[in-house]
Design a protein around this motif. Sequence first.
Motif, short mmCIF file in Angstrom:
data_model
loop_
_atom_site.label_atom_id
_atom_site.label_comp_id
_atom_site.label_asym_id
_atom_site.label_seq_id
_atom_site.Cartn_x
_atom_site.Cartn_y
_atom_site.Cartn_z
N ASN A 14 39.80 2.53 72.09
CA ASN A 14 39.00 1.30 72.01
C ASN A 14 38.47 0.90 73.37
O ASN A 14 38.66 -0.23 73.82
N SER A 15 37.80 1.83 74.04
CA SER A 15 37.23 1.56 75.36
C SER A 15 35.86 2.20 75.46
O SER A 15 35.74 3.41 75.48
N GLU A 16 34.83 1.37 75.48
CA GLU A 16 33.47 1.86 75.66
C GLU A 16 33.00 1.65 77.10
O GLU A 16 31.81 1.59 77.36
N PHE A 17 33.96 1.55 78.01
CA PHE A 17 33.61 1.26 79.40
C PHE A 17 33.06 2.51 80.07
O PHE A 17 33.58 3.62 79.90
N ALA A 18 31.99 2.34 80.86
CA ALA A 18 31.27 3.47 81.43
C ALA A 18 32.13 4.30 82.37
O ALA A 18 31.98 5.51 82.45
N TYR A 19 33.03 3.65 83.11
CA TYR A 19 33.76 4.36 84.16
C TYR A 19 35.13 4.86 83.71
O TYR A 19 35.88 5.38 84.52
N GLN A 20 35.47 4.70 82.44
CA GLN A 20 36.71 5.27 81.94
C GLN A 20 36.40 6.65 81.36
O GLN A 20 35.74 6.78 80.34
N GLU A 21 36.89 7.68 82.01
CA GLU A 21 36.53 9.04 81.62
C GLU A 21 37.31 9.51 80.40
O GLU A 21 36.75 10.15 79.51
N VAL A 22 38.61 9.24 80.36
CA VAL A 22 39.45 9.73 79.26
C VAL A 22 39.46 8.67 78.16
O VAL A 22 40.13 7.65 78.27
N LYS A 23 38.68 8.92 77.13
CA LYS A 23 38.61 7.96 76.02
C LYS A 23 38.19 8.69 74.76
O LYS A 23 37.51 9.72 74.78
N GLY A 24 38.62 8.16 73.63
CA GLY A 24 38.27 8.73 72.35
C GLY A 24 37.52 7.71 71.52
O GLY A 24 37.01 6.70 72.04
N SER A 25 37.42 7.97 70.24
CA SER A 25 36.72 7.03 69.37
C SER A 25 37.29 7.12 67.96
O SER A 25 37.71 8.19 67.51
N TRP A 26 37.30 5.99 67.30
CA TRP A 26 37.79 5.97 65.92
C TRP A 26 36.87 6.75 65.00
O TRP A 26 37.31 7.28 63.97
N SER A 27 35.58 6.84 65.34
CA SER A 27 34.66 7.60 64.49
C SER A 27 35.10 9.06 64.41
O SER A 27 35.03 9.68 63.34
#
Length: 803
Positions: A262-275
């Motif tokens: 739950n992070s759509e922040f531009a500078y956070q590289e390691v992130k996923g998505s519920w979609s």
Amino acid sequence: MIVKDKTYAIINVVGLTVGLCACMLMATVVLDDISYDRFWTHRDALYRIVTVDTTAGLEGKSEVAYSNLGIEMANNLPEISRAAAVQKWQYDFRKTKADEEAITMDVIVADTNIWGMLDFAILAGSPRQYTPGINNLIISERFRKTHFVDENPIGKTIYSVSTYDDEAKPFLITGVMADLPTNTYLRADGLEITQPASEALSREGWGNHEEQLVLMKPNTDMAVFTTKANRWYRNFLADASELALKNPPLYEFQPITDIYLNSEFAYQEVKGSWSNIYIFSVVAVLLLAIACINFVNLNTARIIRRFRETGVRKVLGATRRQLIRQVLTESLLFFSTSALLAFALYGLALAPLERFLTHGLAVDFMTNLPLFAAGTVAVLLIAVLTSIYPAIVLSGFKTTSALRNRFAPDTIVSISTVRKVLVATQFSFALLVLIGMITVWRQMQFMANKDLGYNTDHILTINSFSAGGKGGILKQEIAKLPGVAHVSLSEWLPTQGTGGISLNLTHPKRPYEHVQVNIIFGDRDLPTLLGLRVEEGRLFDQREATIGLTRDMLFSEDKDTRRQYRNHAKVILMASTASLFDITSLDTFVPSFIGTPIGIVSDFHSVSLHNPIKPTMIHVSEDIQYPCVLIKVMPGYESQVMRSVNQLWKHFHDEKPLQLQWLDDMVKSQYEKEAQQAILFKLFTALTLFLAVLGLLGLVVHSTAQRVKEIGVRKVLGASVGSIVRLFVSDYIKLVTFALIVATPIAWWAMNLWLEDFAYRIEIQWWMFALAGLVAVVIALLTISGQAIRAASANPVNSLRAE
């Protein structure tokens, strides 16, 4: 049974193996994604402070907050146990100053308060004892094994080289820690321990920003605490201006287990998505469902062939329970064989999957015993569930009917109806994935071909660096290189944020709201190099070269200096920005824009198409302290210019690493996750169609075997091969058409939901569904026709001899 009917056995085993393996692989990705940061001891009490900016009328969230906000809250709010600054950084290290090659390391940068919050397992050294006067670094065991083979790294110094530093910075290795699991948004091979920021939290509502975690005390009601914390901060702003107090930032507290997904922040590289979670979960279920439907269909198809056998067994004293047990045993044999093959295939596929995802998977069926046990139990349950219907049908025949080899009419209708429903269902599933693949492919094509408002072709970039007063000279030397058409210095690169700074201006139509206007600082050549299209006025030219403005001059603390230089500042506006603020005349000073608009250009996308275009202006600025370099290269000179720029860089900044990238590659990299999704959808589509066709092939094989004498009679009576093929094809084509009708509204809804993640997206059109249906029909025709033609071409004498 397996030996007696090899075709049936092979189709069942292959289908189940593929379905089970694909389901396990997708389940692994899903389970790994939802497991992020759940291994920390205090996972239920750790929260990240998220800043919510409401000045623009819409909530804009950021993962950073004012420095020392967490510590100040901990000092004033008893619900917080500890607070620490924690963020990710990437360093280029050299083991000695003389080394030419740099070692890239992802590092967690955290202050000394982190001890007791995140539980790092220390294997060697005493890193909790902070060594002042030098950067403290703890390396992972993996990094030690790779770069300090047969060495004790504790106490050794390595050196960080950066584009922002003129000299290499020493880092003292104070410890070795166990490798962090890959399922954390803080994925790294090193931990840098720092002292907490020295600046006090400003009571005026400004300051530097950093990412911060807080450790809450047990049983804290976070909703109540959030309200209390925001009330405290508003009261803390004793010295803030009236404007700042109108819309102070609000703060939310994001659970650490919630950060990855739950992070759509531009500078956070390691992130996923519920979609992705939803897509992988649905596809995994569909693949397994199609495989199971094939198994049920083929089992019921074989009921006819085993009809007389069942009658004989009943005459010899077999009970219905025994017959059901026999069918269940056969099913368990098939599933057990398929499960063993699926696990073997799964083990071989894990490494390629990790390479495709570009990171390791911390959760998998091979190393996680509870997960392996759960998978085994699930296979057994599926085996039983898929066998119940065939077992009940087979064991329910009357003995007299079975011995005569005759079905009751209602039984034939029932079995036929169930099989048709199951065939239609599996093709509906396959069509859902096929339509999804077409939609993802079209969206990717749309993003690749969409006019961004600027030219990305043949533009080489150098990422931001400390120019040390030599930026202008470097630009001049690059401009002299053969093959270079234009050169520009800017504080911004396309795709990397919306600008170097922003202004909160009063909304022209809603005075109680503010509009955030982003400012891009660049030299006079930037708009020309990017090929921005002029709608009104002009671009920067030689007239701006003599101004010599910098950002510091525009925002000088001295009011007279600030006023003097702002009157000379020249600005180019996006068309939507000019329209929003009703700028109809150019070359007139606009105080809120801290400059004079001289031109209006067509809107351009400064970030990815996930985000809408935001109000933006370009300020002319020379002698940029931390510039990026954009180089327009003539076609055919790409390699030569790259070599020449490398040589120039060594002359000007030999101590700094050079980061060269082509702008079109940077644009493409914004959509890496979507590109992965597109590849996975192609794989999913191929697998679902393969399984659907495999089941269809099995049914056609059994159908032709059962109707071989009918085909012989028809041929003797004059039927052509074509008419016999149409006899087989027509029913199945009707089922595929019905499947398309069922799948269309579901696919339309699901893909529209997926497209909502994009501010700029395609419209789902009718031809996508027509294309999917056509593909399914053609594949079904090829599958059925081949077997039907073979049966129809056989000599009728052979099939009628027994009569």
